[in-house]
Design a protein around this motif. Structure first.
Motif, PDB file in Angstrom:
ATOM      1  N   SER A  41      -0.808   9.838   4.113  1.00 18.55           N
ATOM      2  CA  SER A  41      -1.694   9.385   3.066  1.00 18.55           C
ATOM      3  C   SER A  41      -2.945   9.560   3.608  1.00 18.55           C
ATOM      4  O   SER A  41      -3.512   9.662   4.805  1.00 18.55           O
ATOM      5  N   THR A  43      -6.778   8.207   2.563  1.00 18.76           N
ATOM      6  CA  THR A  43      -7.586   7.305   1.965  1.00 18.76           C
ATOM      7  C   THR A  43      -8.720   7.830   1.356  1.00 18.76           C
ATOM      8  O   THR A  43      -9.068   7.428   0.308  1.00 18.76           O
ATOM      9  N   ASN A  46      -7.720   9.699  -1.766  1.00 19.79           N
ATOM     10  CA  ASN A  46      -6.842   9.045  -2.615  1.00 19.79           C
ATOM     11  C   ASN A  46      -5.556   9.944  -2.876  1.00 19.79           C
ATOM     12  O   ASN A  46      -4.869  10.093  -3.949  1.00 19.79           O
ATOM     13  N   VAL A  69      -3.202   8.606  -5.369  1.00 21.17           N
ATOM     14  CA  VAL A  69      -3.023   7.306  -5.402  1.00 21.17           C
ATOM     15  C   VAL A  69      -4.382   6.471  -4.989  1.00 21.17           C
ATOM     16  O   VAL A  69      -4.530   6.471  -3.893  1.00 21.17           O
ATOM     17  N   GLY A  71      -6.933   4.359  -3.391  1.00 17.96           N
ATOM     18  CA  GLY A  71      -6.950   3.286  -2.162  1.00 17.96           C
ATOM     19  C   GLY A  71      -5.957   3.288  -1.243  1.00 17.96           C
ATOM     20  O   GLY A  71      -5.671   2.389  -0.759  1.00 17.96           O
ATOM     21  N   ILE A  72      -4.778   4.389  -1.363  1.00 17.85           N
ATOM     22  CA  ILE A  72      -3.556   4.414  -0.603  1.00 17.85           C
ATOM     23  C   ILE A  72      -4.161   4.197   0.947  1.00 17.85           C
ATOM     24  O   ILE A  72      -5.078   4.812   1.216  1.00 17.85           O
ATOM     25  N   ASP A  73      -3.408   3.264   1.766  1.00 20.30           N
ATOM     26  CA  ASP A  73      -3.661   3.138   3.047  1.00 20.30           C
ATOM     27  C   ASP A  73      -2.240   3.636   3.667  1.00 20.30           C
ATOM     28  O   ASP A  73      -1.830   4.566   3.735  1.00 20.30           O
ATOM     29  N   LEU A  88      -2.330  -0.349  -1.212  1.00 14.87           N
ATOM     30  CA  LEU A  88      -3.632  -0.232  -1.501  1.00 14.87           C
ATOM     31  C   LEU A  88      -4.592  -1.295  -1.259  1.00 14.87           C
ATOM     32  O   LEU A  88      -4.786  -2.380  -1.793  1.00 14.87           O
ATOM     33  N   ASP A  89      -5.230  -1.241   0.014  1.00 14.61           N
ATOM     34  CA  ASP A  89      -6.076  -2.079   0.576  1.00 14.61           C
ATOM     35  C   ASP A  89      -7.012  -2.726  -0.146  1.00 14.61           C
ATOM     36  O   ASP A  89      -6.987  -3.981  -0.359  1.00 14.61           O
ATOM     37  N   GLU A  93      -2.971  -4.458  -3.706  1.00 15.01           N
ATOM     38  CA  GLU A  93      -1.998  -4.207  -4.406  1.00 15.01           C
ATOM     39  C   GLU A  93      -0.641  -3.152  -3.745  1.00 15.01           C
ATOM     40  O   GLU A  93      -1.285  -2.648  -2.676  1.00 15.01           O
TER      41      GLU A  93
END
Length: 147
Positions: A41, A43, A46, A69, A71-73, A88-89, A93
């Motif tokens: 991922s 971040t 995204n 995606v 905000g993907i963490d 999604l930090d 979510e």
């Protein structure tokens, strides 16, 4: 992405490229090995990425953008397919991410999420570690049943 011998020794650059670049604080963030590929991922961009592992050499194949995606963490795979849950930090979510499709939000702050940073799956249970960065109260572990 660096490769390090499990017996110790010198690290070696295994994969690099613009899709892995960060913004000074975050870039390539989560990483998993799944279905003969390294998944990452990013971040800052995204991105949910796949890097195939070449069968004969173990070298990195071309980096592939699997999904956008925001905000993907961290992420975790749900089983043998390439479908994953993504934390999604900032949005508090969790999304389901299927390759080459838009992510689908399945858990939100209303479900008790507070800046989830790490995910795990065991059986039919999803575990979401909540850092509570924005609320600064009650960091916890949220459990959800996968159906």
């Amino acid at each position: 992405v660096w490769r390090v011998p499990d017996t110790g020794g010198t690290r070696v650059m295994w994969a690099s490229g613009a899709l892995l670049n960060g913004n000074g604080s975050f870039g390539a963030n989560g990483i998993k090995v799944h279905n003969h590929s390294v998944w990452v991922s990013n971040t800052a961009q995204n991105l949910f990425l796949r890097i195939p592992i070449e069968r004969n050499s173990g070298k990195a194949g071309p980096i592939q953008k699997v999904a956008t995606v925001p905000g993907i963490d961290d992420f975790v795979f749900t089983g043998p397919t390439n479908t994953a849950f993504a934390a999604l930090d900032g949005a508090s979510e969790v999304a389901v991410v299927t390759p080459f499709s838009a992510p689908s939000i399945v858990l939100t702050n209303a479900d008790g999420l507070q800046n989830p940073t790490s995910l795990a799956v065991f059986g039919r249970t999803l575990y979401a570690a909540n850092a509570a960065y924005s609320t600064m109260t009650d960091p916890n572990l949220l459990l959800a049943t996968i159906s």
